[in-house]
Motif scaffolding. Structure first.
Motif, mmCIF file in Angstrom:
data_model
loop_
_atom_site.group_PDB
_atom_site.id
_atom_site.type_symbol
_atom_site.label_atom_id
_atom_site.label_comp_id
_atom_site.label_asym_id
_atom_site.label_seq_id
_atom_site.Cartn_x
_atom_site.Cartn_y
_atom_site.Cartn_z
ATOM 1 N N SER A 130 0.805 -1.218 0.000
ATOM 2 C CA SER A 130 0.000 0.000 0.000
ATOM 3 C C SER A 130 0.843 1.274 0.000
ATOM 4 O O SER A 130 1.654 1.507 0.894
ATOM 5 N N ASP A 131 0.632 2.093 -1.047
ATOM 6 C CA ASP A 131 1.326 3.368 -1.237
ATOM 7 C C ASP A 131 2.838 3.207 -1.338
ATOM 8 O O ASP A 131 3.595 4.140 -1.023
ATOM 9 N N ASP A 135 2.234 -1.362 -5.334
ATOM 10 C CA ASP A 135 0.810 -1.093 -5.157
ATOM 11 C C ASP A 135 0.199 -0.856 -6.537
ATOM 12 O O ASP A 135 0.650 0.021 -7.268
ATOM 13 N N SER A 138 -1.785 3.200 -6.268
ATOM 14 C CA SER A 138 -1.493 4.276 -5.322
ATOM 15 C C SER A 138 -1.559 5.630 -6.032
ATOM 16 O O SER A 138 -0.944 5.818 -7.079
ATOM 17 N N TRP A 140 -0.065 8.166 -5.076
ATOM 18 C CA TRP A 140 1.243 8.799 -4.853
ATOM 19 C C TRP A 140 2.312 8.187 -5.753
ATOM 20 O O TRP A 140 3.497 8.410 -5.551
ATOM 21 N N HIS A 241 -7.005 7.911 -0.244
ATOM 22 C CA HIS A 241 -5.573 7.840 0.062
ATOM 23 C C HIS A 241 -4.940 9.222 -0.034
ATOM 24 O O HIS A 241 -3.715 9.347 0.054
ATOM 25 N N ASP A 252 0.523 3.445 5.744
ATOM 26 C CA ASP A 252 0.320 4.100 4.454
ATOM 27 C C ASP A 252 -0.447 5.399 4.664
ATOM 28 O O ASP A 252 -0.469 5.917 5.781
ATOM 29 N N ARG A 253 -1.076 5.923 3.616
ATOM 30 C CA ARG A 253 -1.768 7.213 3.703
ATOM 31 C C ARG A 253 -3.284 7.071 3.587
ATOM 32 O O ARG A 253 -3.965 7.994 3.142
#
Length: 328
Positions: A130-131, A135, A138, A140, A241, A252-253
Motif C-alpha cells: 500500500s502506497d 501497489d 497508489s 502517490w 488515500h 500508508d496514507r
C-alpha cells in the motif's frame, strides 16, 4: 463536521511502479485484447450514461420505479463488493455458510468490477504494498507535487485498470482458486454482469407493460447505477488515500472521507481499515455509519455468518493517534 483535509506526506515517496519490487510470480498473464475491449465497454458506457443524466432528465421523466430499481440494484451489488469481495473474501472478517459464500460472489459480480478471484488478488496485493512500490493503484505513484498528484489520482481511480499485466491469482488468492464454486462464478462473470445491466430493464418493462418503462429502467437502474457504483468504489482507491483525516496509525496514507460513507456502505472509513484490515467494521468511531458492518451483524444474527472479527477496544486504543498528530 469539519471539511476533509488533504494529507501531506512528510517525505517524498519513491515512485510506486505497479510491478516494481514484486516477486517474479506476483504478476500473472497479460490481459487479452477481448478483455481490454470488454473493460473499456463496462467502464466507458456507464460513465457516459452518468454524464448524460442531466440532459436525460430534461428529455423525459424519472419514475419512482426507476428510483427504486436503481437504489435496490445499487446497494445489492455494492454490498456484494463491500461485504463479499472485500471484507469476506479478501480479509476473512467472518466465516460464511456455503449459500451465503456463493451468493456474495454472485452479488459482487453484479457490481461489474471483475471476477471475484481477480478482484481479491488485486486488493490483497494493494494491502501488501500500500502506497509503496508494487501497489497497483497508489495515487502517490508519481510523486507529491500538484501535477504528479493529479496524474496519480487518475491512475488510482481508473487508469490502473488498463494495465496489461494481471496480478497473479496463484500468489495472492490461492485459497479461492481451490473453491470450484467461486471459480465457476468467475468464469461466468459476463453472465452476471449482463444480468446486472439488463435485469432492471426486464423488470421495468414488465411492471409498466411498456418499452418506455424498460428503457428508462435500463438507463437509470442499469447504466447510471453501474457508473455511479464504479466511481464511488474507485474513489476509495484515489480520494481515500489523499483527502480526509487519519485518526488511526497505519503504515500508508489511507484516510477517512465522510462524504462517501453512505454511498460506499462504510468503505470510506478507510483509515481504520488499513490500520486493522481484518476488522469487520470500518466505521468504529462515534457517528461513523457503516452499512456493511450492519449487514454482517444481521448475517451473524441469522446464523449465516460466524466468527465475526468485531472491533477490539484494546487494539483500537493502541492504534489511535493523539489529536495533535491527526493529518490535516
Amino acid at each position: 463536521m469539519s471539511a476533509p483535509a488533504l494529507t501531506r506526506p512528510t517525505a517524498p515517496p519513491r515512485p510506486a511502479e505497479p510491478h516494481a519490487g514484486l516477486p517474479a510470480n506476483a504478476i500473472g498473464r497479460r490481459k487479452s485484447t477481448l478483455e481490454i475491449v470488454t473493460l473499456y465497454t463496462f467502464v466507458v458506457v456507464p460513465f457516459v450514461a452518468l454524464a448524460a443524466v442531466v440532459p436525460a432528465v430534461w428529455g423525459w421523466g424519472l419514475s419512482w420505479l426507476d428510483v427504486g430499481l436503481a437504489v435496490g440494484f445499487y446497494f445489492f451489488s455494492l454490498l456484494g463488493v463491500t461485504v463479499g469481495y472485500h471484507r469476506y473474501f479478501t480479509h476473512g472478517s467472518f466465516k460464511a455458510a456455503r449459500p451465503l459464500r456463493l451468493g456474495l460472489a454472485v452479488a459482487g459480480s453484479m457490481a461489474v468490477q471483475g471476477p471475484v478471484v481477480q478482484w481479491v488478488a488485486d486488493h490483497r496485493r494493494h494491502h501488501a504494498f500500500s502506497d509503496r512500490e508494487g501497489d497497483p493503484h497508489s495515487p502517490w505513484r508519481y510523486g507529491t507535487d500538484a501535477r504528479a498528484l493529479v496524474k496519480g489520482m487518475f491512475h488510482a481511480h481508473l487508469g490502473w485498470l488498463f494495465e496489461r499485466r494481471k496480478t497473479s491469482q496463484e500468489r495472492y488468492a490461492p485459497d479461492l482458486l481451490k473453491d470450484a464454486g467461486l471459480v465457476g462464478i468467475g468464469r461466468t462473470f459476463v453472465v452476471w454482469a449482463a444480468l446486472s445491466v439488463f435485469l432492471p430493464a426486464v423488470i421495468g418493462g414488465l411492471v409498466t407493460q411498456s418499452w418506455a418503462g424498460a428503457w428508462t429502467a435500463f438507463f437509470w437502474a442499469g447504466l447510471v447505477r453501474i457508473g455511479l457504483l464504479h466511481h464511488v468504489t474507485w474513489s476509495i482507491n484515489s480520494v481515500c488515500h489523499v483527502v480526509g483525516n487519519r485518526p488511526f496509525a497505519s503504515r500508508d496514507r489511507a484516510t477517512n472521507f465522510w462524504p462517501l460513507a453512505i454511498l460506499s456502505a462504510g468503505e470510506s472509513w478507510h483509515n481504520l481499515h488499513h490500520a486493522d484490515p481484518t476488522c469487520a467494521r470500518h466505521g468504529v468511531l462515534r457517528g461513523q455509519v457503516d452499512i456493511s458492518a450492519r449487514v454482517i451483524w444481521a448475517f451473524e444474527k441469522l446464523g449465516w455468518a460466524r466468527n465475526v472479527k468485531w472491533p477490539d477496544p484494546v487494539r483500537l486504543a493502541a492504534k489511535r493517534r493523539e489529536p495533535a498528530t491527526v493529518a490535516g
